[in-house]
Write a protein that holds these residues in place. Sequence first.
Motif, PDB file in Angstrom:
ATOM      1  N   SER A   1      -8.416   2.695 -16.444  1.00 26.65           N
ATOM      2  CA  SER A   1      -7.748   1.542 -15.861  1.00 26.65           C
ATOM      3  C   SER A   1      -8.774   0.822 -14.992  1.00 26.65           C
ATOM      4  CB  SER A   1      -6.563   1.992 -15.002  1.00 26.65           C
ATOM      5  OG  SER A   1      -6.163   0.958 -14.129  1.00 26.65           O
ATOM      6  N   ILE A   2      -9.159  -0.365 -15.411  1.00 26.70           N
ATOM      7  CA  ILE A   2     -10.147  -1.115 -14.626  1.00 26.70           C
ATOM      8  C   ILE A   2      -9.574  -1.466 -13.261  1.00 26.70           C
ATOM      9  CG2 ILE A   2     -11.453  -3.279 -14.493  1.00 26.70           C
ATOM     10  CD1 ILE A   2     -12.053  -2.980 -17.461  1.00 26.70           C
ATOM     11  N   ARG A   3      -8.285  -1.749 -13.187  1.00 19.90           N
ATOM     12  CA  ARG A   3      -7.682  -2.063 -11.887  1.00 19.90           C
ATOM     13  C   ARG A   3      -7.771  -0.864 -10.942  1.00 19.90           C
ATOM     14  NH1 ARG A   3      -2.841  -5.739 -10.367  1.00 19.90           N
ATOM     15  NH2 ARG A   3      -2.825  -5.384  -8.141  1.00 19.90           N
ATOM     16  N   ARG A   4      -7.405   0.299 -11.436  1.00 24.91           N
ATOM     17  CA  ARG A   4      -7.420   1.503 -10.610  1.00 24.91           C
ATOM     18  C   ARG A   4      -8.846   1.848 -10.168  1.00 24.91           C
ATOM     19  NH1 ARG A   4      -5.739   5.880 -14.130  1.00 24.91           N
ATOM     20  NH2 ARG A   4      -7.905   5.729 -14.728  1.00 24.91           N
ATOM     21  N   ASP A   5      -9.796   1.676 -11.071  1.00 25.04           N
ATOM     22  CA  ASP A   5     -11.168   2.094 -10.797  1.00 25.04           C
ATOM     23  C   ASP A   5     -12.028   1.025 -10.139  1.00 25.04           C
ATOM     24  OD1 ASP A   5     -10.374   4.440 -11.973  1.00 25.04           O
ATOM     25  OD2 ASP A   5     -11.463   4.104 -13.843  1.00 25.04           O
ATOM     26  N   ASN A   6     -11.507  -0.193 -10.015  1.00 26.89           N
ATOM     27  CA  ASN A   6     -12.291  -1.310  -9.452  1.00 26.89           C
ATOM     28  C   ASN A   6     -11.448  -2.105  -8.469  1.00 26.89           C
ATOM     29  OD1 ASN A   6     -14.982  -1.448 -11.136  1.00 26.89           O
ATOM     30  ND2 ASN A   6     -13.319  -0.902 -12.530  1.00 26.89           N
ATOM     31  N   GLN A   7     -11.013  -1.452  -7.413  1.00 28.41           N
ATOM     32  CA  GLN A   7     -10.169  -2.098  -6.411  1.00 28.41           C
ATOM     33  C   GLN A   7     -10.876  -3.245  -5.703  1.00 28.41           C
ATOM     34  OE1 GLN A   7      -6.840  -1.524  -5.574  1.00 28.41           O
ATOM     35  NE2 GLN A   7      -6.899  -0.429  -7.515  1.00 28.41           N
ATOM     36  N   GLU A   8     -12.211  -3.267  -5.750  1.00 22.11           N
ATOM     37  CA  GLU A   8     -12.939  -4.336  -5.071  1.00 22.11           C
ATOM     38  C   GLU A   8     -12.790  -5.679  -5.782  1.00 22.11           C
ATOM     39  OE1 GLU A   8     -15.708  -2.686  -8.152  1.00 22.11           O
ATOM     40  OE2 GLU A   8     -14.332  -1.818  -6.704  1.00 22.11           O
ATOM     41  N   MET A   9     -12.320  -5.670  -7.023  1.00 24.88           N
ATOM     42  CA  MET A   9     -12.079  -6.934  -7.728  1.00 24.88           C
ATOM     43  C   MET A   9     -10.907  -7.648  -7.070  1.00 24.88           C
ATOM     44  SD  MET A   9     -12.503  -5.991 -11.731  1.00 24.88           S
ATOM     45  CE  MET A   9     -13.774  -6.961 -12.480  1.00 24.88           C
ATOM     46  N   ASP A  10     -10.905  -8.973  -7.145  1.00 25.31           N
ATOM     47  CA  ASP A  10      -9.846  -9.776  -6.534  1.00 25.31           C
ATOM     48  C   ASP A  10      -8.666  -9.884  -7.489  1.00 25.31           C
ATOM     49  OD1 ASP A  10      -8.340 -11.448  -5.020  1.00 25.31           O
ATOM     50  OD2 ASP A  10      -9.649 -13.185  -5.243  1.00 25.31           O
ATOM     51  N   TRP A  11      -7.726  -8.935  -7.380  1.00 31.38           N
ATOM     52  CA  TRP A  11      -6.588  -8.900  -8.296  1.00 31.38           C
ATOM     53  C   TRP A  11      -5.542  -9.941  -7.938  1.00 31.38           C
ATOM     54  CZ3 TRP A  11      -6.648  -6.528 -12.864  1.00 31.38           C
ATOM     55  CH2 TRP A  11      -7.704  -5.634 -13.078  1.00 31.38           C
ATOM     56  N   ASN A  12      -5.607 -10.578  -6.763  1.00 32.31           N
ATOM     57  CA  ASN A  12      -4.767 -11.737  -6.408  1.00 32.31           C
ATOM     58  C   ASN A  12      -3.272 -11.529  -6.521  1.00 32.31           C
ATOM     59  OD1 ASN A  12      -6.813 -13.468  -5.689  1.00 32.31           O
ATOM     60  ND2 ASN A  12      -7.079 -14.267  -7.750  1.00 32.31           N
ATOM     61  N   ASN A  13      -2.812 -10.306  -6.556  1.00 34.92           N
ATOM     62  CA  ASN A  13      -1.371 -10.109  -6.639  1.00 34.92           C
ATOM     63  C   ASN A  13      -1.027  -8.716  -6.153  1.00 34.92           C
ATOM     64  OD1 ASN A  13      -1.138  -8.179  -9.018  1.00 34.92           O
ATOM     65  ND2 ASN A  13      -2.289  -9.859  -9.949  1.00 34.92           N
ATOM     66  N   GLU A  14       0.209  -8.562  -5.776  1.00 39.82           N
ATOM     67  CA  GLU A  14       0.701  -7.265  -5.327  1.00 39.82           C
ATOM     68  C   GLU A  14       1.341  -6.492  -6.458  1.00 39.82           C
ATOM     69  OE1 GLU A  14       0.120  -6.052  -2.290  1.00 39.82           O
ATOM     70  OE2 GLU A  14      -1.026  -7.888  -1.971  1.00 39.82           O
ATOM     71  N   ASN A  15       1.697  -7.193  -7.535  1.00 42.52           N
ATOM     72  CA  ASN A  15       2.382  -6.542  -8.643  1.00 42.52           C
ATOM     73  C   ASN A  15       1.400  -5.715  -9.457  1.00 42.52           C
ATOM     74  OD1 ASN A  15       4.406  -5.807 -10.383  1.00 42.52           O
ATOM     75  ND2 ASN A  15       4.369  -7.720 -11.534  1.00 42.52           N
ATOM     76  N   THR A  16       1.708  -4.483  -9.669  1.00 37.48           N
ATOM     77  CA  THR A  16       0.882  -3.610 -10.494  1.00 37.48           C
ATOM     78  C   THR A  16       1.779  -2.868 -11.457  1.00 37.48           C
ATOM     79  OG1 THR A  16       1.078  -1.648  -9.108  1.00 37.48           O
ATOM     80  CG2 THR A  16      -0.657  -3.225  -8.519  1.00 37.48           C
ATOM     81  N   ILE A  17       1.198  -2.199 -12.400  1.00 39.93           N
ATOM     82  CA  ILE A  17       2.010  -1.388 -13.288  1.00 39.93           C
ATOM     83  C   ILE A  17       2.134   0.032 -12.752  1.00 39.93           C
ATOM     84  CG2 ILE A  17       1.794  -2.741 -15.367  1.00 39.93           C
ATOM     85  CD1 ILE A  17      -0.451  -0.920 -16.264  1.00 39.93           C
ATOM     86  N   THR A  18       1.781   0.216 -11.484  1.00 40.45           N
ATOM     87  CA  THR A  18       2.035   1.498 -10.859  1.00 40.45           C
ATOM     88  C   THR A  18       3.312   1.430 -10.025  1.00 40.45           C
ATOM     89  OG1 THR A  18       0.598   0.938  -9.003  1.00 40.45           O
ATOM     90  CG2 THR A  18      -0.374   2.192 -10.797  1.00 40.45           C
ATOM     91  N   THR A  19       3.808   0.214  -9.799  1.00 41.93           N
ATOM     92  CA  THR A  19       5.109   0.032  -9.143  1.00 41.93           C
ATOM     93  C   THR A  19       5.863  -1.048  -9.881  1.00 41.93           C
ATOM     94  OG1 THR A  19       4.200  -1.596  -7.620  1.00 41.93           O
ATOM     95  CG2 THR A  19       4.278   0.673  -6.841  1.00 41.93           C
ATOM     96  N   VAL A  20       7.096  -0.813 -10.127  1.00 42.16           N
ATOM     97  CA  VAL A  20       7.904  -1.773 -10.865  1.00 42.16           C
ATOM     98  C   VAL A  20       8.707  -2.596  -9.887  1.00 42.16           C
ATOM     99  CG1 VAL A  20       9.719  -2.041 -12.589  1.00 42.16           C
ATOM    100  CG2 VAL A  20       8.058  -0.202 -12.815  1.00 42.16           C
ATOM    101  N   SER A  21       8.662  -3.920 -10.068  1.00 43.12           N
ATOM    102  CA  SER A  21       9.462  -4.780  -9.196  1.00 43.12           C
ATOM    103  C   SER A  21      10.926  -4.670  -9.581  1.00 43.12           C
ATOM    104  CB  SER A  21       8.965  -6.217  -9.311  1.00 43.12           C
ATOM    105  OG  SER A  21       8.945  -6.626 -10.660  1.00 43.12           O
ATOM    106  N   SER A  22      11.806  -4.941  -8.621  1.00 46.64           N
ATOM    107  CA  SER A  22      13.246  -4.800  -8.918  1.00 46.64           C
ATOM    108  C   SER A  22      13.870  -6.139  -9.238  1.00 46.64           C
ATOM    109  CB  SER A  22      13.950  -4.161  -7.739  1.00 46.64           C
ATOM    110  OG  SER A  22      13.650  -4.847  -6.564  1.00 46.64           O
TER     111      SER A  22
END
Length: 163
Positions: free
Chosen positions: A142-163
Motif C-alpha cells: 500500500s503506497i499510502r500506508r508506506d508513504n505517509q509523507e505524500m500529500d494525500w489531501n484527505n482524511e478518507n482512507t480505506i482503513t476507515t469507512v465513512s458512515s
Amino acid sequence: MMNTQWHKYEVQLVRTGDDGDRVRVTTPDDLAQLFEDFAEKATKEALFVVAFDGQNGVIGINQVYSGTATGTSVRIAEVLQPVMLMNAVGFALVHNHPSTNVSASDADLQLTAEMLRAADLMDLTMLDHIIVGGKGDNTYTSIRRDNQEMDWNNENTITTVSS
C-alpha cells in the motif's frame, strides 16, 4: 468559408455483469484481495482504477492500461475518465508487478504523486495505490500506508469507512 457544423457526441456508461450488492473495501488488504487471482496469473503489468461511492463501496473496476513485463506508460486523464463517468467520489489505483516484487518503484511513486495532484484538482479522493504480486501473505504494498509523507489531501482512507 469555414464549415461551422458541429458534431454531436453522447457519452454513456453501461454497467456490465452482476448488479448485486457492492463490495465494500475497508482495508488495503481487502483491495489487494480483489486482484490477487489476476496478479498471480498475469505476465504483463496492468493498471486498474477502482471507483468508490461515499461508503467505500466499489462502483466499478476499469483496466486503464496494459503494459509490458516491466512497466507501462500512463496518461492521467485516461485514468480519471472512468472515475468521472461513474460519478465516483473516490478511487484507488491497483497494478501488478509480474516479477512478484511488490516494492514501489520511483515511477510508481511519481505516478501516485501526479494522481494525488490531479484528484485534488478534480475534487476526488484518492484512497490508495496498491501494488500486487500474487496470492498469500506479503504479496502487496500500500503506497499510502508506506508513504505517509505524500500529500494525500484527505482524511478518507480505506482503513476507515465513512458512515
